[in-house]
Design an enzyme around this catalytic site. Structure first.
Site, short mmCIF file in Angstrom:
data_model
loop_
_atom_site.label_atom_id
_atom_site.label_comp_id
_atom_site.label_asym_id
_atom_site.label_seq_id
_atom_site.Cartn_x
_atom_site.Cartn_y
_atom_site.Cartn_z
N GLY A 136 -5.52 2.72 -5.91
CA GLY A 136 -5.54 2.47 -7.35
C GLY A 136 -4.15 2.24 -7.91
O GLY A 136 -3.22 1.88 -7.18
N GLU B 228 0.11 -6.50 -9.26
CA GLU B 228 -0.09 -7.86 -8.77
C GLU B 228 -0.20 -7.92 -7.23
O GLU B 228 -0.91 -8.77 -6.69
CB GLU B 228 1.08 -8.73 -9.28
CG GLU B 228 0.90 -10.21 -9.14
CD GLU B 228 -0.44 -10.76 -9.67
OE1 GLU B 228 -0.98 -10.26 -10.69
OE2 GLU B 228 -0.96 -11.70 -9.02
N GLY B 229 0.47 -7.00 -6.54
CA GLY B 229 0.38 -6.98 -5.08
C GLY B 229 -1.06 -6.74 -4.62
O GLY B 229 -1.58 -7.45 -3.75
N HIS B 230 -1.74 -5.76 -5.24
CA HIS B 230 -3.14 -5.49 -4.88
C HIS B 230 -4.02 -6.69 -5.25
O HIS B 230 -4.92 -7.06 -4.50
CB HIS B 230 -3.66 -4.27 -5.65
CG HIS B 230 -2.93 -3.00 -5.37
ND1 HIS B 230 -2.08 -2.40 -6.28
CD2 HIS B 230 -2.91 -2.20 -4.28
CE1 HIS B 230 -1.59 -1.29 -5.78
NE2 HIS B 230 -2.07 -1.14 -4.56
N GLU C 58 1.82 -6.14 3.52
CA GLU C 58 2.88 -5.98 4.54
C GLU C 58 3.99 -5.05 4.06
O GLU C 58 4.84 -4.66 4.84
CB GLU C 58 3.47 -7.36 4.89
CG GLU C 58 2.54 -8.21 5.72
CD GLU C 58 3.20 -9.49 6.20
OE1 GLU C 58 4.31 -9.81 5.73
OE2 GLU C 58 2.58 -10.17 7.03
N LYS C 59 3.96 -4.71 2.78
CA LYS C 59 5.00 -3.81 2.28
C LYS C 59 4.98 -2.50 3.06
O LYS C 59 6.02 -1.93 3.34
CB LYS C 59 4.80 -3.55 0.80
CG LYS C 59 5.79 -2.53 0.29
CD LYS C 59 5.84 -2.51 -1.19
CE LYS C 59 6.60 -1.29 -1.62
NZ LYS C 59 5.82 -0.06 -1.40
N ASP C 60 3.78 -2.03 3.41
CA ASP C 60 3.66 -0.83 4.25
C ASP C 60 3.51 -1.28 5.70
O ASP C 60 2.43 -1.20 6.28
CB ASP C 60 2.46 0.01 3.79
CG ASP C 60 2.68 0.60 2.42
OD1 ASP C 60 3.50 1.52 2.30
OD2 ASP C 60 2.05 0.12 1.47
N GLN D 64 2.36 1.26 8.26
CA GLN D 64 0.93 1.57 8.05
C GLN D 64 0.06 0.47 8.68
O GLN D 64 -0.90 0.76 9.41
CB GLN D 64 0.67 1.67 6.55
CG GLN D 64 -0.79 1.63 6.15
CD GLN D 64 -0.99 1.94 4.68
OE1 GLN D 64 -0.86 3.07 4.27
NE2 GLN D 64 -1.32 0.93 3.88
#
Ligand code: PAF
Length: 297
Positions: free
Chosen positions: A31, A35-37, A148-150, A153
């Site tokens: 949540g 904008e990334g999500h 890709e930021k994580d 992960q």
């Protein structure tokens, strides 16, 4: 867009969504959408007939001293944004629904979970792998999308999917979507809201310094020297602490001391104000450009 919060409702909603052999994409989130999500949701729309998004602030991936209680929760606003972005289903379980009494199983991906963020957030990736496997089993998507930021992960989730022979989604259907950045190169993150305007302005140095380090490595500078200069630039910008600033192989996250052209990722985590920021970039010529120039490529 339908919103469900129990397994029983989810089962019914999925039967309806998948009927007629429709393919389904899942975008797992916690949540506080930005904008990334929403980029992940739009990309999901292109890859599958139907799009499900999960919102679950997963207690299992927060350490004792981390921001679980402060983590932003804004379900009404998130659900409006998801509806506008074209999601079909919002899966928003409670903690009790996700982890009923007696829940005991943990998924660990040893090795990959001990480096980088794993060194500084013990148990974090066990929590991520466990909840993501549960979400995959609950929703059984054909494709799943992650930012890709994580990077660590994403790497761990792909390894889990490969090692456990997951079918829904198959490892090849776990899609990494490039990081969405602001004009000054700063990666979007739900945690950026913890920054004051002054800290936010200084935080842009992180990505600028990363681009400079990538340029130096591509130009033949020794990895150790480029990383030292990167650390100095981050500290000079007013960050309080650097958890890591390292060059690693892109898929196995092995440390790289000498770069010989292999696929590599520069990864950084550093603290400024109340925020711990992470960023990573591929060692590729386009990444060394200043953000404005990179956006124009
Ligand atoms: O990246 C996130 O938002 C979370 O780690 C994830 C993948 C939704 C698991 O809780």
């Amino acid at each position: 867009m339908q919103t469900v919060s129990t397994r029983a409702e989810l089962g019914k909603a999925l039967t309806a969504l998948k009927s007629g052999e429709k393919t389904l994409a899942l975008v797992p989130t916690m949540g506080a959408l930005h904008e990334g999500h929403l980029t992940l949701v739009r990309q999901a729309r292109r890859l599958a007939d139907r799009v499900a998004v999960s919102i679950f602030v997963n207690p299992m991936q927060f350490g004792a001293n981390e921001d679980l209680s402060a983590y932003p929760r804004q379900l009404a606003q998130d659900s409006r944004l998801l509806r506008e972005a074209g999601a079909d289903l919002l899966w928003a379980p409670t903690v009790a629904e996700m982890y009923p009494d007696g829940f005991a199983t943990t998924v660990t991906v040893p090795g990959l979970d001990r480096v980088l963020c794993g060194m500084h957030r013990p148990g974090h990736f066990d929590g991520v792998a466990t909840v993501v496997l549960k979400l995959f089993n609950q929703v059984r998507p054909d494709v799943a999308l992650f930012g890709e930021k994580d990077w660590q992960q994403l790497t761990i989730i792909r390894r889990m999917a490969r090692d456990l022979d997951l079918a829904s989604p198959h490892v090849d259907a776990i899609i990494g979507v490039p990081t969405v950045r602001e004009a000054d190169g700063m990666a979007l993150s739900s945690r950026n809201r913890y920054l004051s305007p002054e800290e936010r302005a200084r935080a842009a140095t992180l990505n600028r310094a990363m681009r400079a380090a990538i340029g130096a490595i591509l130009g033949g500078e020794a990895v150790g020297c480029a990383l030292d200069a990167l650390r100095r630039a981050i500290m000079a910008a007013g960050f309080q602490r650097i958890d890591y600033a390292e060059l690693r192989t892109a898929d196995t996250l092995d440390d790289i001391v000498e770069w010989k052209g292999q696929p590599a990722r520069l990864l950084v985590a550093a603290h400024i104000g109340k925020a711990r920021l992470i960023d990573n970039m591929a060692v590729e010529p386009a990444m060394a450009l200043v953000p404005e120039a990179a956006a124009a490529v």
